[in-house]
Design a protein around this motif. Structure first.
Motif, PDB file in Angstrom:
ATOM      1  N   VAL A 270      43.948  41.761  32.154  1.00 59.68           N
ATOM      2  CA  VAL A 270      44.683  42.757  32.944  1.00 59.68           C
ATOM      3  C   VAL A 270      44.571  42.471  34.443  1.00 59.68           C
ATOM      4  CG1 VAL A 270      44.211  45.082  33.744  1.00 59.68           C
ATOM      5  CG2 VAL A 270      44.901  44.710  31.393  1.00 59.68           C
ATOM      6  N   VAL A 271      43.443  41.930  34.823  1.00 63.53           N
ATOM      7  CA  VAL A 271      43.151  41.748  36.244  1.00 63.53           C
ATOM      8  C   VAL A 271      43.253  40.273  36.599  1.00 63.53           C
ATOM      9  CG1 VAL A 271      41.275  41.841  37.895  1.00 63.53           C
ATOM     10  CG2 VAL A 271      41.711  43.788  36.435  1.00 63.53           C
ATOM     11  N   TYR A 272      43.986  39.942  37.635  1.00 68.35           N
ATOM     12  CA  TYR A 272      44.134  38.557  38.080  1.00 68.35           C
ATOM     13  C   TYR A 272      44.404  38.585  39.581  1.00 68.35           C
ATOM     14  CZ  TYR A 272      48.752  40.367  37.083  1.00 68.35           C
ATOM     15  OH  TYR A 272      49.842  41.186  37.016  1.00 68.35           O
ATOM     16  N   PRO A 273      44.332  37.432  40.259  1.00 67.32           N
ATOM     17  CA  PRO A 273      44.530  37.422  41.715  1.00 67.32           C
ATOM     18  C   PRO A 273      45.845  38.090  42.094  1.00 67.32           C
ATOM     19  CG  PRO A 273      43.743  35.292  40.991  1.00 67.32           C
ATOM     20  CD  PRO A 273      43.967  36.102  39.754  1.00 67.32           C
ATOM     21  N   ASN A 274      45.794  38.901  43.136  1.00 63.56           N
ATOM     22  CA  ASN A 274      46.965  39.614  43.659  1.00 63.56           C
ATOM     23  C   ASN A 274      47.601  40.554  42.639  1.00 63.56           C
ATOM     24  OD1 ASN A 274      46.838  38.317  46.162  1.00 63.56           O
ATOM     25  ND2 ASN A 274      47.753  36.490  45.237  1.00 63.56           N
TER      26      ASN A 274
ATOM     27  N   SER B 249      40.789  43.840  47.850  1.00 56.02           N
ATOM     28  CA  SER B 249      39.702  43.216  47.096  1.00 56.02           C
ATOM     29  C   SER B 249      40.207  42.256  46.040  1.00 56.02           C
ATOM     30  CB  SER B 249      38.851  44.291  46.429  1.00 56.02           C
ATOM     31  OG  SER B 249      38.400  45.217  47.384  1.00 56.02           O
ATOM     32  N   TYR B 250      41.476  42.379  45.674  1.00 58.50           N
ATOM     33  CA  TYR B 250      42.008  41.499  44.631  1.00 58.50           C
ATOM     34  C   TYR B 250      42.930  40.432  45.209  1.00 58.50           C
ATOM     35  CZ  TYR B 250      40.124  44.709  41.244  1.00 58.50           C
ATOM     36  OH  TYR B 250      39.262  45.463  40.485  1.00 58.50           O
ATOM     37  N   ARG B 251      43.017  40.396  46.545  1.00 56.52           N
ATOM     38  CA  ARG B 251      43.963  39.491  47.182  1.00 56.52           C
ATOM     39  C   ARG B 251      43.453  38.060  47.107  1.00 56.52           C
ATOM     40  NH1 ARG B 251      45.875  42.509  51.764  1.00 56.52           N
ATOM     41  NH2 ARG B 251      47.062  43.483  50.078  1.00 56.52           N
ATOM     42  N   TRP B 252      44.393  37.151  46.954  1.00 59.46           N
ATOM     43  CA  TRP B 252      44.047  35.730  47.057  1.00 59.46           C
ATOM     44  C   TRP B 252      45.217  35.062  47.763  1.00 59.46           C
ATOM     45  CZ3 TRP B 252      45.687  30.869  45.642  1.00 59.46           C
ATOM     46  CH2 TRP B 252      44.719  29.860  45.728  1.00 59.46           C
TER      47      TRP B 252
ATOM     48  N   ASN C 264      46.937  24.174  61.962  1.00 58.77           N
ATOM     49  CA  ASN C 264      46.914  23.081  60.990  1.00 58.77           C
ATOM     50  C   ASN C 264      45.779  23.235  59.984  1.00 58.77           C
ATOM     51  OD1 ASN C 264      44.952  22.780  62.823  1.00 58.77           O
ATOM     52  ND2 ASN C 264      45.489  20.690  63.476  1.00 58.77           N
ATOM     53  N   LYS C 265      45.251  24.452  59.891  1.00 53.20           N
ATOM     54  CA  LYS C 265      44.137  24.698  58.958  1.00 53.20           C
ATOM     55  C   LYS C 265      44.619  25.581  57.816  1.00 53.20           C
ATOM     56  CE  LYS C 265      40.632  26.386  61.208  1.00 53.20           C
ATOM     57  NZ  LYS C 265      39.314  26.967  61.482  1.00 53.20           N
ATOM     58  N   THR C 266      44.112  25.329  56.640  1.00 52.63           N
ATOM     59  CA  THR C 266      44.433  26.199  55.513  1.00 52.63           C
ATOM     60  C   THR C 266      43.355  27.278  55.424  1.00 52.63           C
ATOM     61  OG1 THR C 266      45.127  24.188  54.430  1.00 52.63           O
ATOM     62  CG2 THR C 266      45.131  26.211  53.108  1.00 52.63           C
ATOM     63  N   VAL C 267      43.774  28.520  55.546  1.00 51.89           N
ATOM     64  CA  VAL C 267      42.816  29.614  55.453  1.00 51.89           C
ATOM     65  C   VAL C 267      42.997  30.307  54.103  1.00 51.89           C
ATOM     66  CG1 VAL C 267      42.057  31.783  56.444  1.00 51.89           C
ATOM     67  CG2 VAL C 267      42.837  29.943  57.930  1.00 51.89           C
ATOM     68  N   VAL C 268      41.910  30.439  53.381  1.00 50.84           N
ATOM     69  CA  VAL C 268      41.969  31.121  52.094  1.00 50.84           C
ATOM     70  C   VAL C 268      41.361  32.508  52.267  1.00 50.84           C
ATOM     71  CG1 VAL C 268      41.318  31.052  49.683  1.00 50.84           C
ATOM     72  CG2 VAL C 268      41.717  28.924  50.929  1.00 50.84           C
ATOM     73  N   GLU C 269      42.179  33.501  52.002  1.00 48.70           N
ATOM     74  CA  GLU C 269      41.653  34.865  52.041  1.00 48.70           C
ATOM     75  C   GLU C 269      41.367  35.273  50.610  1.00 48.70           C
ATOM     76  OE1 GLU C 269      43.716  38.240  53.696  1.00 48.70           O
ATOM     77  OE2 GLU C 269      43.845  37.188  55.622  1.00 48.70           O
ATOM     78  N   GLU C 270      40.118  35.458  50.294  1.00 48.23           N
ATOM     79  CA  GLU C 270      39.800  35.774  48.908  1.00 48.23           C
ATOM     80  C   GLU C 270      39.162  37.135  48.777  1.00 48.23           C
ATOM     81  OE1 GLU C 270      38.082  31.869  46.987  1.00 48.23           O
ATOM     82  OE2 GLU C 270      38.831  33.326  45.557  1.00 48.23           O
TER      83      GLU C 270
ATOM     84  N   TYR D 173      34.073  51.624  41.891  1.00 47.17           N
ATOM     85  CA  TYR D 173      35.407  52.231  41.853  1.00 47.17           C
ATOM     86  C   TYR D 173      36.484  51.198  42.154  1.00 47.17           C
ATOM     87  CZ  TYR D 173      35.715  52.234  46.907  1.00 47.17           C
ATOM     88  OH  TYR D 173      35.773  51.832  48.197  1.00 47.17           O
ATOM     89  N   ILE D 174      36.120  50.098  42.840  1.00 52.32           N
ATOM     90  CA  ILE D 174      37.125  49.051  43.100  1.00 52.32           C
ATOM     91  C   ILE D 174      37.535  48.415  41.771  1.00 52.32           C
ATOM     92  CG2 ILE D 174      37.528  46.830  44.206  1.00 52.32           C
ATOM     93  CD1 ILE D 174      35.766  47.679  46.460  1.00 52.32           C
ATOM     94  N   ILE D 175      36.522  48.148  40.928  1.00 50.54           N
ATOM     95  CA  ILE D 175      36.826  47.588  39.608  1.00 50.54           C
ATOM     96  C   ILE D 175      37.645  48.593  38.802  1.00 50.54           C
ATOM     97  CG2 ILE D 175      35.791  46.724  37.470  1.00 50.54           C
ATOM     98  CD1 ILE D 175      33.358  45.902  39.183  1.00 50.54           C
ATOM     99  N   MET D 176      37.213  49.857  38.866  1.00 54.17           N
ATOM    100  CA  MET D 176      37.913  50.899  38.114  1.00 54.17           C
ATOM    101  C   MET D 176      39.361  51.028  38.590  1.00 54.17           C
ATOM    102  SD  MET D 176      36.858  54.874  37.594  1.00 54.17           S
ATOM    103  CE  MET D 176      37.114  55.549  39.210  1.00 54.17           C
ATOM    104  N   GLU D 177      39.556  51.089  39.893  1.00 52.00           N
ATOM    105  CA  GLU D 177      40.910  51.290  40.412  1.00 52.00           C
ATOM    106  C   GLU D 177      41.787  50.078  40.128  1.00 52.00           C
ATOM    107  OE1 GLU D 177      42.248  54.065  41.486  1.00 52.00           O
ATOM    108  OE2 GLU D 177      40.324  54.996  41.021  1.00 52.00           O
TER     109      GLU D 177
END
Lengths: 813, 813
Positions: free
Chosen positions: B588-592, B602-605, B612-618, B646-650
């Motif tokens: 049920v839960v996956y990135p974004n 909290s679920y953003r990827w 010129n840098k790759t920034v990963v927001e995880e 509650y983050i997991i729950m929500e």
């Protein structure tokens, strides 16, 4: 002028002894101890031999002195004041009396509160309360001068030697000195400097007479510290080991900001101990290698689930032990106080007990508000052997008996017994109805229906303007039912009996509030609207039904004073930390302040336009600041709750140095101590209570302690005679009324009931019944062997050895 | 064939009774009870009267049967098996014996584990362990068939009636039935359906013989539930009231997402109870009106700081009470078991006690591994009156004595006593050195220096490649010192004495690991490098210094088995919830996934390019999912730690329905129960231990329970004779060795020491000393009055009333 003849004799054979010769006085009724310490000095100045009249008045003066000193001893026993602070001479006594009344206490308290509340107006002030530097510095100086005055009174009472030896007072003096200098500096420079010492202001509050409970709590906290620190060290040890381990394991992972240096590793494991950063701190390494969760699970299992609980266990155990020892020392202290007082009240001629006359003299000083009837009842309640004198053994119960509130036992069962037949029958019917189970359960059902109704009703409203102008009919219906119930109960039981039950009082006030809410709704008074939400509180009634809840709620009420004092203790810690926080971190945190830190999001405040709408992104955390004392308190409460406290810490740290973390960590540990103590206290109190009820299962729960005493008419008449002689008009009038009432109902005696609520001390007395006897024996053995060492200040007064008594009385003669 | 003559007689007057006539046998040594239940049936088939030889062999057979049944009684007493499950006839006995050995237990356990571990490979499987549906369904069927076999054995042993009455077994049967059908369905359909019932698989584990502790824990949890639920209701009541209040107060504020509906209001206050959303939930209203913080402070003070602690107090109190009652019932159960066994071992002729021969026969069945010497020593240890028979009073100590490990007391003090003079002196010197305080404190200092060294060294390294190729010299120096210490200690104390201390064992293994780490470093084996970080563990030695730590650590070790079983209990709950979670929330839960919810961050990827840098927001929270059972366990652990749950729950809720919250809330409450029990357990164990040490302050802490018994040479010879007759060669050889050794040292007797570690039961025995006597009296009174009702299955066997004894024995004759 024959008031030196003991009352009991007057009552028993009034004919023979009312005319006791005056010149018998010095032989018959000389106090056993010559006015304690004060009159020894007087005696030294005036030689012991004088004429009859002088001797007689000196004897009476001696008696008054003795009463007063005995009352002081008993007060010291009650308040757990050490006897070495006992006033030693007449000058000290005057100072003592000046410093020991509610007016002085109130002055003390208000000065302390004034000093504390100054921080509302000083430098980082609450905007609305800001005062000029000149104004608040002058106020502070004024308050400090009052404290100086208080301290000088105390010095006068204690004497310089004792004053120096009294630690708390010495600390207070030093703090006072520092504060004084700083206040003057502020006044001169017209600007505030970094005044962390303001945190010490709480000592003025702690030293107040009214804050005895806070002092006890602080002492208990300090006593629990050694074992606490031991376990804390174990905790920190594991933390350091895991920090090193974590650093080695996770620092090669460059996307993991939590373990890149040893310091970060330590800080994050400290925060992890509070679980505040939990899944986050694990996530970067968990994303890389799923097995890294083992590290965190092991760490949390050891630190959080084992050692932290061990901490609670150790504190609980220590707390338990301290509570018992405290109870023991308090009990023995009271006993010693009673012995001291007793020795001052017996006469040379009758060393076996205290007569009513002297007992009454004592109570005049000890409880000036007590009326004559109550004094006599207290005397009778103490006097279990029914001899005219109260022996030492009986006198030991002084503290238990003196707190009783006496009331004549009603002959009438109901308040309406005197009404005419018809009215009586109506009220009797209401009474039976109100007391019936059916009525009670009907009311419970109504309350439950009301509760569900409110819930459903609220659930139906979805936001918006739910406070419609017209009052909902359900509200009126339920309120009417409650009103009728209230009316029936008051008429059926009588207002006094009705309100004497706490639950009824609760019902009454809730109904009253609900009625006020109705009025507010009817008159469209907006600010009053929230009273409607008080209605569900009435559901608390339902909890009366089960025994466990009654037990829990009773314990809750019993705990309340102690809980309040623990809360106050916590507030005092808060105050210290708030001052320090304000001095260092005021104005440090503001919207968008921490964009460079890891917690930037929480402090963001962006106002950008998407399409044609203005979207406000608020992190809100900039509100958790130290900008004034009220904000600081809220921030500190948030830190106490612990969740997400590291966001506040990191925000402040990113704006100052990383040493700021120390402040937050120390605060965490301090609140942990206090909170652990609170938990231990609740645990202890509750388990104690449960054990008590388990031990006394058969005896039903009663409303406190009740004692019954009968007074015959002759006795009252005897007391009246006694008081007439000492010309106390108000007392006599009151007693006369009792006689009249007795005459009216044709009784020869009246039954009085003495009541008071049961205290923790009473419960302890019962729980430790067997041990208490051992303590007493041990105590008396110890006292016999080392009296002079134990109480240097009043060495001559202590101990009840007959030999020393005789020696003293001989010197008087 | 004179083996029925009691041994003690042989020893005392060997001449007269070794030749006891064979035909006396049935008259002299018939068992008092005729082989319990089994032989009653046998006797029914074969008439009581037979010829001498048949009678004799039947008597011996009877004795064997009696030994076995007595051993079974004692086992039942030890394992707290109820007597109504006692095997009733020979067939049942065979099944009982089959089902009561470690092989069977292991089969039980491995089947259960196999069933549980199937969830690793089933539908949402761990990627590496995925199996085809056919494979895992077949495996499951196989395991279930084994369970069927186990159950049929149990049915055979219990009989159908008892089997039906045994609740746990019945539940297991039902679960088995359901599982069977489902497994077949899966196999037929070749696809998995929603199988929540898999959560019930844990019952197979719980029912294992080895998981008795888990069963006890579960029972204790269920017993603590009623008071727990009471307080929980109070908690929820306040929560509802505050939810309504919060809804009315804060819903007009449209920027407040937490209170806009009553449901949100309730959910957020539930989460607030766990403090998980704390400052955030307050912030929108706090930003609008600073005084709204009062609402939250009051709520948290009441709910979190008062009622939650009350919850702990209530559970602790109940726990305390249950522990005591459990101890009492266990004690009485053991006592009854001993009585049953005793009755089977005494003879008609000598009903006052058990002779060694019969005792030995019992032990052959009860502890087959025990050697002859130990059996005799156990007998002697029990026999406090020094008569040839063990009376019932002595026999009551059976369980305390039978666990002792016996060892001949060494005459030599050190292991090197027999060496030549020079070597002796050297070793003696080392011994004295090693035992000296100076040596110990030097080692402590070295350890402390090492600890500080490691800390400083690690602090200096800042990230990066700190595992340099060359081994640091400090590591070698310290390791050398530890090596030398280890060498000195082993030589000075002897390897056996050295390793018998837990602390030394700890030192040894840490040093060994450190040495392995050194090797790993030297050989450049990368994966081994983390062993170096084990070094600081050696610092734990420093904690030996203080008594409190020794106490704490000892308690820790004592608690460990119980803690492990509690952990296992928690894991079983985890398993159930993991299965349910996987069935509903897998994938049920996956990135974004949750960009529409409040916890989107909290679920953003996001993988975007800045410059010129790759920034990963995880956000990483998508890792906390229910995609397979291992992930579920980690997620559940995170939920247990509560922070940010509650983050997991929500997250899950936003992807499913809002009913999913129920799952998380129920899980929270369940873990709260288990955690409270764990806290209560630690508190109880620790406070108990502290009270114990306080009560026995004078007696120094000893290493468990020690008993001393002397055996003379004649006694050994006597036993040898006895065994020779029953032709037990191995036993005789062993005993012969003792005789030889005695001869060698010219002793007439050898001293043996029996040792075992102290258990909680021993401590409880000492703590409740006085009460135990009362329990016994009460128990025997109750037993006398209502025996037949109490134990229906073995009614005829119970109670020791002389009358019934005689009645029984008459039927045998």
């Amino acid at each position: 002028m024959d008031d030196d003849v003991p009352l009991i004799l007057t009552l028993d054979d009034s004919g023979s002894s009312t005319s006791a010769p005056l010149d018998d006085l010095d032989q018959e009724e000389l106090p056993n101890e010559n006015g304690g310490s004060y009159d020894v000095i007087n005696d030294a100045s005036s030689p012991a031999a004088g004429d009859c009249c002088a001797q007689q008045s000196s004897a009476r003066h001696n008696w008054e002195m003795n009463y007063q000193e005995a009352a002081i001893y008993l007060q010291e026993g009650e308040n757990n004041d050490k006897f070495f602070t006992h006033p030693k001479n007449a000058k000290a006594l005057a100072a003592y009396l000046f410093a020991h009344n509610h007016l002085f206490y109130l002055m003390e308290l208000s000065t302390a509160l004034l000093l504390l509340s100054l921080s509302l107006c000083e430098a980082p002030a609450v905007p609305m309360l800001r005062l000029g530097i000149f104004v608040h510095a002058t106020l502070e100086l004024f308050a400090l001068i009052v404290v100086v005055f208080e301290l000088s009174m105390k010095m006068r009472w204690l004497g310089f030697q004792t004053f120096i030896r009294h630690k708390r007072t010495m600390v207070k003096t030093c703090v006072l000195f520092v504060q004084f200098i700083e206040a003057i500096v502020v006044l001169v420079r017209q600007t505030s400097h970094v005044r962390i010492t303001r945190a010490l202001r709480c000592i003025f509050l702690v030293d107040c007479r009214y804050c005895g409970a806070v002092r006890r709590n602080l002492r208990q906290i300090f006593q629990s510290l050694p074992p606490f620190i031991d376990i804390l060290l174990l905790l920190l040890f594991f933390m350091v080991i895991f920090a090193i381990l974590g650093f080695y394991l996770f620092s090669p992972n460059h996307s993991d900001p939590y373990f890149n240096t040893l310091e970060n590793s330590l800080v994050n494991l400290f925060v992890l101990l509070t679980t505040s950063n939990f899944p986050d701190v694990m996530m970067p390494s968990y994303a890389r290698n799923p097995w890294s969760c083992v590290f965190f699970i092991v760490y949390l299992s050891i630190e959080l689930y084992f050692i932290m609980n061990l901490l609670l266990a150790v504190v609980f155990d220590t707390f338990n032990d301290i509570e018992k020892r405290k109870f023991k020392s308090l009990l023995l202290h009271k006993r010693t106080a009673i012995q001291h007082a007793y020795r001052l009240l017996i006469t040379k001629q009758r060393p076996s007990g205290i007569s009513f006359k002297h007992f009454e003299g004592l109570l005049r000083f000890y409880k000036p508000r007590m009326c004559a009837r109550e004094r006599y009842l207290t005397f009778k309640a103490l006097n279990q052997s029914n001899t005219p004198l109260v022996s030492l053994k009986d006198f030991y119960n002084f503290y238990e008996v003196v707190g009783l509130k006496w009331k004549a036992k009603r002959n009438r069962e109901h308040w309406f017994d005197d009404l005419p037949r018809t009215a009586f029958l109506i009220f009797k019917g209401i009474n039976i109805l109100v007391k019936s189970r059916v009525f009670q359960y009907t009311m419970y059902t109504v309350v439950a229906v009301n509760g569900i109704w409110i819930l459903v009703e609220t659930f139906m409203l979805q936001g918006g303007n739910f406070f419609s102008r017209n009052v909902p009919w359900s509200y009126i219906v339920f309120l009417t039912i409650y009103g009728v119930e209230l009316l029936l109960k008051t008429t059926g039981l009588g207002p006094i009996e009705y309100l004497s039950s706490g639950w009824n009082l609760f019902d009454f006030s809730v109904t009253l509030f609900a009625f006020l809410g109705l009025m507010a709704l009817a008159f469209n008074m907006e600010p009053f609207y929230f009273i409607v939400v008080l209605r569900p509180l009435q559901l608390l009634r339902l909890f009366k039904l089960k025994k466990r809840y009654r037990n829990v709620l009773d314990t809750m009420f019993e705990l309340f004073p102690r809980m309040a004092s623990l809360g106050l203790t916590l507030l005092i810690f808060y105050y210290c930390f708030a001052i320090v926080g304000m001095e260092f971190f005021a104005g440090v945190v503001y919207p968008n302040c921490c964009n460079t830190s890891t917690v930037a999001d929480s402090y963001r405040w962006v106002n950008h336009t998407v399409g044609n709408k203005t979207v406000v992104e608020e992190g809100y955390y900039y509100l958790n600041n130290f900008d004034n004392i009220l904000n600081s308190f809220v921030t500190l409460f948030e830190l106490t709750v612990v969740n997400d406290w590291y966001i506040i810490m990191e925000g402040v740290t990113s704006q100052t140095t990383h040493w700021s973390r120390l402040y937050f960590m120390i605060f965490y540990i301090v609140t942990m101590v206090v909170m652990t103590i609170i938990v231990a206290f609740i645990l202890d109190a509750f388990v104690f209570r449960m054990n008590y009820t388990r031990k006394n299962q058969d005896s039903e729960e009663d409303n406190g302690i009740v004692l019954e005493k009968e007074i015959s008419k002759e006795e009252v008449v005897g007391i009246i005679k006694l008081y007439k002689r000492s010309s106390a008009a108000t007392e006599t009038a009151q007693l006369q009324k009792i006689v009249l009432q007795m005459d009216k109902y044709g009784q020869m005696s009246t039954l009085f009931l003495g009541r008071r609520s049961r205290t923790k001390s009473d419960l302890s007395m019962k729980m430790y019944e067997e041990e208490i006897q051992e303590w007493y024996e041990e105590h008396s053995r110890k006292e016999d062997s080392q009296t002079p060492l134990q109480e240097p200040a009043s060495a001559s007064n202590s101990s009840l050895k007959p030999l020393s008594l005789r020696q003293r009385s001989q010197t008087v003669i």
